[in-house]
Design an enzyme around this catalytic site. Sequence first.
Site, PDB file in Angstrom:
ATOM      1  N   GLY A  17       0.820  -1.190   0.000  1.00  0.00           N
ATOM      2  CA  GLY A  17       0.000   0.000   0.000  1.00  0.00           C
ATOM      3  C   GLY A  17       0.859   1.247   0.000  1.00  0.00           C
ATOM      4  O   GLY A  17       2.089   1.172  -0.097  1.00  0.00           O
ATOM      5  N   GLY A  20       2.894   0.904   3.325  1.00  0.00           N
ATOM      6  CA  GLY A  20       3.576  -0.317   3.731  1.00  0.00           C
ATOM      7  C   GLY A  20       3.047  -1.533   3.004  1.00  0.00           C
ATOM      8  O   GLY A  20       2.595  -1.445   1.865  1.00  0.00           O
ATOM      9  N   ASP A 129     -14.398   3.335  -2.179  1.00  0.00           N
ATOM     10  CA  ASP A 129     -13.454   2.729  -3.133  1.00  0.00           C
ATOM     11  C   ASP A 129     -13.832   1.272  -3.399  1.00  0.00           C
ATOM     12  O   ASP A 129     -12.986   0.377  -3.345  1.00  0.00           O
ATOM     13  CB  ASP A 129     -12.028   2.816  -2.602  1.00  0.00           C
ATOM     14  CG  ASP A 129     -10.988   2.575  -3.705  1.00  0.00           C
ATOM     15  OD1 ASP A 129     -11.330   2.755  -4.897  1.00  0.00           O
ATOM     16  OD2 ASP A 129      -9.850   2.201  -3.381  1.00  0.00           O
TER      17      ASP A 129
END
Length: 459
Positions: A17, A20, A129
């Site tokens: 991501g 991380g 999302d």
Amino acid sequence: MDKFVDEWLIIQTLGEGAYGEVKLLVHQVSGEAVAMKVVDLRKCKDAKECVTKEEKIHKLMMHPNIIRILGKREEPNTIYIFLEYASGGELFNKIEPDIGMYAGDAQKYMKQLLNGMEYLHSKGITHRDIKPENLLLDEHGNLKISDFGMATIFRLRGKQRLLDKKCGTLSYVAPEVLKQPYYAEPADLWSCGIVFVAMLAGELPWDEPTQECREYSQWMKDTCITQTPWSKLTNVAFSLARKMLTHEPKARPTLSQILQHPWMNIKFPDSASCDIDEPDNACEPNAKRQASIADYEGSHETPTVTSSQPAPRIANNIAPERLAILMQNREQVCFSQPTSNDDLIVNSQLHFTQSPLTQNNFQKLIKRMTRFFVKTSCEKTTMQLCKVLDQLCYNWNSDPSGVITISLMDAKRMQLVFKANILEMDGKMLVDFRLSKGCGLEFKRNFMKIKKSLQDIIC
């Protein structure tokens, strides 16, 4: 507690991501598995604030179609968030590019998605999302909504607020989100509508919902009925898509109204019993297209996070000395599964070890359709793969552990990044691909190009 923590293993990286990585943890004794989101607070100045908000929102939810959050622990530069492990991978694993999936399966996933969204909205939370990459499947094939990095509260104590943040993935985002302000619920519903089309047609209807986009402009003018993806849908399925993807937010149906639509109540036969070559009237026409899905059988897919790392630099060929170092430093990767999830959340330093991949542990891997075994050695496989990547004009790079990162612009001119790892398992070589950034359907299209080019060495 320290001794107990030592028994946890990092099995594989599930995805990366903006802040991380997400890793799979397995306990050596019990075999229990959890997903661990590792957030590097040094990567972005607002990382801690964003992750703390995500964790607080996620903790408010408990529903069978939403990934459970198990806990969190903090270190000076790192936050660990522990999540339910969905071993079935991402929903796009089930979608064949340009073909889609059996309508009965799509109906099941739509019902579960809408049930999860209805629960979210009842809590005053919007996801913002929704897309196949953020919809995971558990070991029983049940859909789980994941990744609440863009989620926010839109209703509190009965008072609803308009939202003004542009966020989401452009192909799935509602048109009003690009203009602001907008209402949360119809915007989420629009994204569910795009997922619906992707499941049945294996493609997205447009790059973005604006007048500048030719496909969306044709949709607005109602002049696209005979074109894909709409020509792949039955009349009943098209009727549902038209309602969910209505330009005016106030004219869209509610989630409960969608669940009452005729398409949602068709009695589809089990996908295993539905005759692909001679479907009966209960089968949607796109069931005929399922024959080619057999090409994917036996392999599986990986969950990943919404955003991801920057594209790698270009590397053309592996020099002999570089290849030798790469082979020497290649990590032993283990695949097995965490005892009590609560025991992970401790104040002492976490210690993780790795062990080689075995046939028994292989069964615990997350399901993905983008892996295959080869007949060649690790070195020859690496050389052959890199040669194919050069022939396809893909940018690629490799790290010291031997993971190859591939970067390109997809057919929609969007950045696509995915990774290839060559692993040894009981004397055989496994080539394992996973999406890092971009569209899952485009990732699978490019994976099939690579697989076809390596056909001579595939077992």
